[in-house]
Scaffold this motif. Sequence first.
Motif, PDB file in Angstrom:
ATOM      1  N   GLY A   1      35.616 115.414  13.449  1.00 34.70           N
ATOM      2  CA  GLY A   1      36.731 116.342  13.582  1.00 34.70           C
ATOM      3  C   GLY A   1      36.750 116.965  14.957  1.00 34.70           C
ATOM      4  O   GLY A   1      35.823 116.815  15.754  1.00 34.70           O
ATOM      5  N   ARG A   2      37.825 117.659  15.234  1.00 35.39           N
ATOM      6  CA  ARG A   2      37.969 118.332  16.527  1.00 35.39           C
ATOM      7  C   ARG A   2      37.314 119.707  16.456  1.00 35.39           C
ATOM      8  O   ARG A   2      37.400 120.416  15.442  1.00 35.39           O
ATOM      9  CB  ARG A   2      39.439 118.448  16.904  1.00 35.39           C
ATOM     10  CG  ARG A   2      39.641 118.852  18.358  1.00 35.39           C
ATOM     11  CD  ARG A   2      41.043 118.603  18.821  1.00 35.39           C
ATOM     12  NE  ARG A   2      41.244 119.109  20.168  1.00 35.39           N
ATOM     13  CZ  ARG A   2      42.398 119.144  20.809  1.00 35.39           C
ATOM     14  NH1 ARG A   2      43.480 118.675  20.193  1.00 35.39           N
ATOM     15  NH2 ARG A   2      42.487 119.609  22.031  1.00 35.39           N
ATOM     16  N   VAL A   3      36.673 120.090  17.547  1.00 35.47           N
ATOM     17  CA  VAL A   3      35.893 121.320  17.590  1.00 35.47           C
ATOM     18  C   VAL A   3      36.802 122.544  17.724  1.00 35.47           C
ATOM     19  O   VAL A   3      37.709 122.578  18.558  1.00 35.47           O
ATOM     20  CB  VAL A   3      34.892 121.277  18.763  1.00 35.47           C
ATOM     21  CG1 VAL A   3      34.160 122.613  18.902  1.00 35.47           C
ATOM     22  CG2 VAL A   3      33.902 120.133  18.582  1.00 35.47           C
ATOM     23  N   VAL A   4      36.528 123.556  16.899  1.00 33.17           N
ATOM     24  CA  VAL A   4      37.164 124.867  16.996  1.00 33.17           C
ATOM     25  C   VAL A   4      36.049 125.894  17.175  1.00 33.17           C
ATOM     26  O   VAL A   4      35.077 125.894  16.415  1.00 33.17           O
ATOM     27  CB  VAL A   4      37.976 125.209  15.736  1.00 33.17           C
ATOM     28  CG1 VAL A   4      38.533 126.638  15.825  1.00 33.17           C
ATOM     29  CG2 VAL A   4      39.105 124.210  15.542  1.00 33.17           C
ATOM     30  N   ILE A   5      36.161 126.742  18.183  1.00 33.97           N
ATOM     31  CA  ILE A   5      35.118 127.734  18.438  1.00 33.97           C
ATOM     32  C   ILE A   5      35.670 129.152  18.293  1.00 33.97           C
ATOM     33  O   ILE A   5      36.841 129.422  18.553  1.00 33.97           O
ATOM     34  CB  ILE A   5      34.490 127.583  19.835  1.00 33.97           C
ATOM     35  CG1 ILE A   5      35.538 127.834  20.935  1.00 33.97           C
ATOM     36  CG2 ILE A   5      33.844 126.221  19.998  1.00 33.97           C
ATOM     37  CD1 ILE A   5      34.930 128.072  22.297  1.00 33.97           C
ATOM     38  N   THR A   6      34.782 130.048  17.856  1.00 38.45           N
ATOM     39  CA  THR A   6      35.045 131.483  17.822  1.00 38.45           C
ATOM     40  C   THR A   6      33.817 132.161  18.414  1.00 38.45           C
ATOM     41  O   THR A   6      32.684 131.792  18.067  1.00 38.45           O
ATOM     42  CB  THR A   6      35.252 131.980  16.382  1.00 38.45           C
ATOM     43  OG1 THR A   6      36.315 131.251  15.770  1.00 38.45           O
ATOM     44  CG2 THR A   6      35.573 133.466  16.355  1.00 38.45           C
ATOM     45  N   VAL A   7      34.006 133.121  19.307  1.00 41.71           N
ATOM     46  CA  VAL A   7      32.877 133.824  19.918  1.00 41.71           C
ATOM     47  C   VAL A   7      32.968 135.299  19.563  1.00 41.71           C
ATOM     48  O   VAL A   7      33.996 135.948  19.787  1.00 41.71           O
ATOM     49  CB  VAL A   7      32.853 133.639  21.448  1.00 41.71           C
ATOM     50  CG1 VAL A   7      31.696 134.419  22.065  1.00 41.71           C
ATOM     51  CG2 VAL A   7      32.740 132.155  21.803  1.00 41.71           C
TER      52      VAL A   7
END
Length: 365
Positions: A311-317
């Motif tokens: 899958g495509r990467v989704v980031i939250t910081v």
Amino acid sequence: MADDFSSVFEPPLDQLPDIDDLVRATMEWHFSPLTGSPYWVERAKGFSFDPRTDVQCLADLRLFADVPVDWSQIPAHQLVPRGSAPGVRYGIYESGGATGAPKRIVDATSRRRNVQWQSLLLDEQGFPSGEGNWLHIGPTGPHVMAKNITTLSELRGMLCYFVDLDPRWVRRCVGEGRQSEFRRYVDHILDQVKDVLRTQDIRGISTTPRILESIGAREDVFGLLRESVRGIIWGGTSMDGETLRLIDEELFPQAKLAGAYGNTMMGVAPQRTPVPGDKAPCVFRPFYPYTVVELVDPAQPDRITADDEEGRVVITVLTRDYFTPPTLERDVATRRASADAFPGIELSGVRPYESASTSVVEGVY
């Protein structure tokens, strides 16, 4: 006020905070007029929701789906939280510009904690420390990698040497088909590496797979490095399993090899210690819960992928220094079930996402 959230933002590294507690602390810190950054406080005035009251858990961050953020255009000083303690110094760090204009973040201490955690994982894997020196062959300048490696070498008791690499120039050469200029630049980098290796006791290096392959093809450099190196961290570009095996087993069999996935926006997701049953030779572990990574179906971004699915990467910081709402990244990866009860997901097989409208030039970084 700056210490009110210390138990959530900066607890001991072996005491992870509850993810929903961290979400609430992040919303209060970054969106309160007293502590928040000028950028987020002002942006919130146009939201259809109140982050401080309506975002109470990780799932509520979906409310930011309609909040586009162009990190390349924000004046960086507008990202510094007003509540920062007096004397805390922030740095400005830029991405390599693989997908367009460089993005910018600010950071004071959150990346140091990320690297401290990375160093603990390196200890588990028997990575060398306290003997010899370190050589970083990669971006310095505006890139956060220089800060990360300086911190890592310091934590491991090693002096650090740098050979700078400009990823933007390399990508420009590759993208414009100037292969001879690209090869001359790589030789220029390796000439500098040779100068360091001839005169300094280098036991650990950090660089990219492409540079490692180029070193292997130049006997004058390879002979010096193979003799001395005992630990190698690779990252920055993707690496397939056969190349990883080649570098690990044939080029540098005497060195501990550890991968590190990450970028300016998300921080470092180091390779975790291999365990029986791993389905990939290198599995990356994000710095959860401060960096939350999800994988979604590229064709249906609302659908989260299952274990062992790409899958495509989704980031939250979620840190005291800066906040990044869920953001679709340039990479795809394979989701792996977490080992040893780690609460976040793990990744393998990271590579650039390519579509009819999206193209990424990796170059050597």
